[in-house]
Design a protein around this motif. Structure first.
Motif, short mmCIF file in Angstrom:
data_model
loop_
_atom_site.label_atom_id
_atom_site.label_comp_id
_atom_site.label_asym_id
_atom_site.label_seq_id
_atom_site.Cartn_x
_atom_site.Cartn_y
_atom_site.Cartn_z
N GLY A 82 46.39 36.99 48.86
CA GLY A 82 46.74 36.82 47.65
C GLY A 82 45.81 37.42 46.61
N TYR A 84 43.09 36.71 43.70
CA TYR A 84 41.88 35.81 43.23
C TYR A 84 41.10 36.23 42.04
CZ TYR A 84 42.90 33.93 47.98
OH TYR A 84 43.66 33.22 48.86
N PHE A 104 44.62 30.76 44.31
CA PHE A 104 44.95 32.32 43.69
C PHE A 104 44.63 32.32 42.01
CE2 PHE A 104 48.26 31.53 46.84
CZ PHE A 104 47.55 32.23 47.65
N GLN A 106 45.02 32.10 38.28
CA GLN A 106 46.34 31.74 37.70
C GLN A 106 46.72 32.41 36.19
OE1 GLN A 106 48.03 28.56 38.46
NE2 GLN A 106 47.56 29.48 40.00
N ALA A 165 50.66 32.40 39.98
CA ALA A 165 49.74 33.44 40.72
C ALA A 165 50.20 35.05 40.35
CB ALA A 165 49.72 33.31 42.02
N SER A 168 53.41 36.94 41.20
CA SER A 168 54.57 36.07 41.44
C SER A 168 56.09 36.80 40.93
CB SER A 168 54.39 34.85 40.74
OG SER A 168 53.50 34.18 41.27
#
Length: 332
Positions: A82, A84, A104, A106, A165, A168
């Motif tokens: 993911g 970060y 993750f 945001q 995240a 998305s």
């Protein structure tokens, strides 16, 4: 024999020192000049590959020690792929914990009260951190994708700030906003006054959207709703400009004319009785509550005072005087 003892002692001392140094490195913050560094761990990455990707993104991390830390703590296989964000003050051990928990980076998008669904779609399509997988879908196709029982999307998404995240799907935001609206509407509907002239929660949602567009004054929403409820009960036309404007669509150029009020559309509440066929905007929680718990009032009319507030009247002569005073500036 003495030499062997010295070698053993030296080996133990070196081992202890090595372990101590490793422990010190693992718990001390990584030194960064940036306020935050973004990085991505690709799917299928092991500890070594993840460490390489993190270091490659500019994180000042010893990738060999980090991979070792993941292995000795038994977390090498638990790292989640993911996007970060490394914040200042983060140690290698904290970073590893962040990767294992999948904390993750945001992002956020805010859907504004009173927006139309079209404006919501434009905002999501313009957000750089979302995966744009709904752009080619029609409104009806989008509603089907989120498994909604409704075909027309207007008014059915709750205006709020949504976290997600990076990368998305847009569908995730639509699903969250739709479920949030259905939840708020259900709660308000269950606590309603049973005498209200709505047959379904959807009709209440339509009223809430009208209230949302009629005033920016939260303190007046209950009164505005009370006026429209009174009109519904007595069979009066709602005669609300925002519905007319919504029905005009792209023909609306910023000013509503007499001709527009006389041109019939499904949303012209000057020519058609009752509620329009769908909501006209995304109502917030205050408008939902106002529609389902309107103030008790004898008022049937209201007019803007020009300062953001409204003058309410119980009868047409009083209303005409208020229109003369506040709109036409006639004081006698």
């Amino acid at each position: 024999m003495a030499l062997l003892k010295k070698l053993i002692v030296t080996t133990v001392i070196v081992s202890i020192a090595t372990v101590g140094a490793f422990s010190w490195w693992a718990k001390n913050p990584l030194t960064t000049a940036e306020p935050a560094i973004e990085f991505t761990v690709n799917p299928g990455s092991g500890a070594a590959a993840a460490a390489q990707q993190i270091a490659g993104a500019g994180v000042p991390l010893n990738r060999y020690l980090f991979a070792l830390l993941a292995r000795v703590t038994g977390q090498a296989s638990k790292i989640k792929a993911g996007s970060y964000e490394l914040k200042p003050g983060t140690s290698p051990r904290q970073l590893l914990s962040q990767l294992v928990r999948g904390e993750f980076a945001q992002e956020a998008i805010t859907i504004i009260e009173g927006w139309t669904f079209r404006q919501m779609r434009q905002a999501l399509a313009a957000h750089e951190r979302l995966k744009h997988d709904t752009v080619k879908l029609s409104d009806q196709e989008l509603m089907a994708k989120i498994s909604s029982e409704y075909k027309d999307p207007e008014g059915l998404f709750f205006p709020d700030t949504y976290l997600f995240a990076k990368g998305s799907s847009e569908l995730d935001i639509y699903k969250k906003a739709h479920q949030a609206m259905l939840s708020h509407l259900k709660t308000a509907w269950e606590g309603r006054d049973q005498s209200l002239p709505y047959k379904t929660p959807y009709e209440a949602l339509i009223m809430a959207s009208i209230v949302e567009k009629e005033t920016g004054q939260k303190s007046e929403r209950g009164m505005i709703a009370g006026v429209f409820v009174n009109r519904l009960r007595t069979g009066m036309l709602l005669q609300t400009d925002p519905t007319v404007i919504y029905g005009m669509g792209e023909r609306f150029a910023g000013q509503i004319r007499k001709k527009d009020l006389e041109t019939d559309t499904p949303y012209n509440t000057y020519t058609r009785g009752g509620l329009p066929p769908t909501p006209i905007a995304l109502p917030g929680i205050q408008s939902l509550n106002a529609a389902l718990a309107p103030e008790k009032t004898p008022a049937l009319y209201f007019v803007s005072r020009g300062d953001g507030t409204s003058q309410f009247s119980d009868n047409l002569p009083d209303h005409n005087r208020a229109v003369n005073q506040y709109q036409r500036k006639i004081t006698r």
